[in-house]
Scaffold this active site. Sequence first.
Site, PDB file in Angstrom:
ATOM      1  N   GLU A  51       0.833  -1.197   0.000  1.00  0.00           N
ATOM      2  CA  GLU A  51       0.000   0.000   0.000  1.00  0.00           C
ATOM      3  C   GLU A  51       0.874   1.257   0.000  1.00  0.00           C
ATOM      4  OE1 GLU A  51      -2.231  -0.387   3.639  1.00  0.00           O
ATOM      5  OE2 GLU A  51      -3.653  -1.794   2.754  1.00  0.00           O
ATOM      6  N   HIS A  68      -5.467   1.465   6.615  1.00  0.00           N
ATOM      7  CA  HIS A  68      -4.657   1.199   7.805  1.00  0.00           C
ATOM      8  C   HIS A  68      -3.988   2.453   8.362  1.00  0.00           C
ATOM      9  CE1 HIS A  68      -4.626  -2.706   5.507  1.00  0.00           C
ATOM     10  NE2 HIS A  68      -5.260  -3.000   6.625  1.00  0.00           N
TER      11      HIS A  68
END
Lengths: 73, 401, 299
Positions: free
Chosen positions: C213, C254
């Site tokens: 990510e 996240h």
Amino acid sequence: MPAMFIRVDVDPAVQANAALCKQLVEVCPVDIFRPDGEGKVATVEENLDECTLCDLCIQAAPGQVQVIKLYAT
Amino acid sequence: MRFYEYEAKQLLERHRVPLPKRKLVTDADGAAAAAFDLGGPVVLKSQVLSGGRMKAGGVKFAEGAGQAKQAAAEILKLTINGLTPVGVLVEEQRTIAQEYFAAVTYDGRAKRPVIIFSDMGGIDIEEVAEFHPEHLSRTHFSALHPFSDHIAKQAVAAVGVTGNDLTRLTSIVAALVRIFFDYDMTLAEINPIGRLDDGTIVALDAHMDMEAEARRTHAALLQQLGVPESDNRQARPPTPFEIAAAKVDAADTRGVAGNLTEFDGNLGLIIGAGGGSLTLFDAVRAAGGRPANYCEIGGNPSVAKAAALTKLICQQPKVKKIAVMMNVVSNTRVDIVARGVIKGCIEAGFDPAEKIAIFRIPGSWEEDGFQILKKYGVDYVDRSVSMHEAARRAVAKMGKR
Amino acid sequence: MSILIDESTTFIIQGITGREAVTMAREVLDYGSKLIGGVTPGRKGRAVHGVPVEDTVRAFTERTRVDASVVSVPPGFAADAVFEAIDAGIKLVVVVTERIPRKQVAQFVEYAQERGVRLIGPNCLGIISPGKSKVGGVGGANTERAFKPGKIGVMSRSGGMTVEIANSLSESGLGISTAISIGGDAIIGSTYAELMPLFDSDPQTAGIAIYSEPGGRAEYELAEYMQSSGSRLPVVAFMAGRFMDEMPGMRFGHAGTIVEGKADTAVEKIANLERAGIGVAERIEDIPRLLKERLGEGA
Ligand code: SF4
């Protein structure tokens, strides 16, 4: 809005057993049963669709509580 | 959450970091009065949560009260990266002989906090790192063992600073480390630190970020600084759609159904969880779709909560259809989400079979979930259809753009 | 072989009486893992799915071999739980808890390093070696179907995507050697590059799939490892969150997923991974194909 997915049927025989009524209120993780104040148990319409199908009520009162999936054919 | 410069400077002041005389004002007349009180030339700085203020015209200089009034009026009208200033910080203007840079943050790679220090302050630090590495020091230190000032001294001395500047800068950097730890910051930065013509050293600008999760721990501090609980300090102010979604999430503690970010498209997304949402959002865009929102569902939200989020998304006038998609789920239950989205659609007055472009959530309790979807005529797929293919099919149903 | 865990790995769950942990306990036991007990202060003498509950970690380590602990306690108690596991001599600690303050994560990660303890997480779903054991909730109730034994090692910053990727590898016939949900926080105990040597020396593993990510530097560290180590393993990465490149300063998913500088962007990371010879998949379903190409197996 009435429950769309789950119906819970409680056998009238359960209502004669105050201890069992109390147990049903306790076991259900999503508060589908509530005491009606007279030692009996009532189902909570707005919580029915939250039923997790965990069977704890059925285990507490075998043959006397039925959890019906309204979506099953 | 990011602090405004004037708030960050209050924190520095508490830790006895020397600062220029200054005053926060919210209108042009206030700026004139502040300039008069400070006497002499002043600098006026837009209070926005954005970098690049100087370039955008958010920093102006004034000789006296009249000019300050004019400059403040201009600054207050100016939005920077879509953000409106909450005020103007009026500061005495001093002659700067030398600029320094100091920051404390976590280095995820070294897994340690790190002091970054440079004697080339005021300019982009990434540029210094690239073109003048000898002017930049990185000093890692322990989060576990006690911090001692000599670590700050090491960081400053490493770029060749000595004499009076060394001792003065050491105490400023040490204070910055304490602020970093005490207030659960993820970044505490002073840039520039200036040595003035009279040899004093002051913090000229500051950028601080507190870990969002630590807000409750530091509620008393935030109250003293006047930060309201509702102020989310995102890179842009929340939209009414986002605020409504946050309410849905907060109203019911069972699972997550929120973290919604609004976009300007027409395909409503009910997606999850963290990594799955990122993947699916990309997949919709890669297929040419225009999402109306990003969101996250996970951790087994209640049927009521999933329904409330679905209802909210369906009710947005711009949302033509919704796509309900997740990665193969382990804990969140397919049947519970299916119940929720169908209920939400119906409560919003739509036919789920029409409104839901696709339902792709494979995993636990999928047999029950698929039975429910079938009964309501919703188009669903199992794990044999990939996340990207599901997104493509949803976009295809939106018709021509 | 597998890495970190196998069929003989014994472990406990700290916080075993919590809602999620009770489910996890049942699932790991159903999977055949050697869960030998759990810790919840004040609950000594109880049992969860037949395994005993104790007040302290030492109550187990004093009488038996404990290879690992899974920490599944609320965020405010997590750091203490990790310190307790390390002080009791446990050498593999998997931290499931999310939203632990970053300062505390930095503290226990440093402590683990000092004590030579392998830490996985926080904010992760654990480790699975299909057919042998799983330590943590990864895969939930449908582990069998998504995780078939095989030859690909999986490392993922997302717990959910660990399952999705494993599922595609299982369906393709490649299967999984060991899959590790490494956690989505800005500081984690074990990064891709730190776990690579273990996969490199595992004869069962023939290739690696990673999920990554925007935010952080872990992908750069992996690229450097691949260029400097002479690793024998082909690596294929999937990069999610490409849309975030246009939205600096906004956090998605996240805790560690945010674009703050150029190096955080998906575009920069992809270019860097490719320079290091790592295949970058556009879609999840491309991962098995790219791995097969690199393994000389054709599509
Ligand atoms: S099956 Fe479980 S959730 Fe449903 S009514 Fe019975 S006890 Fe409640």
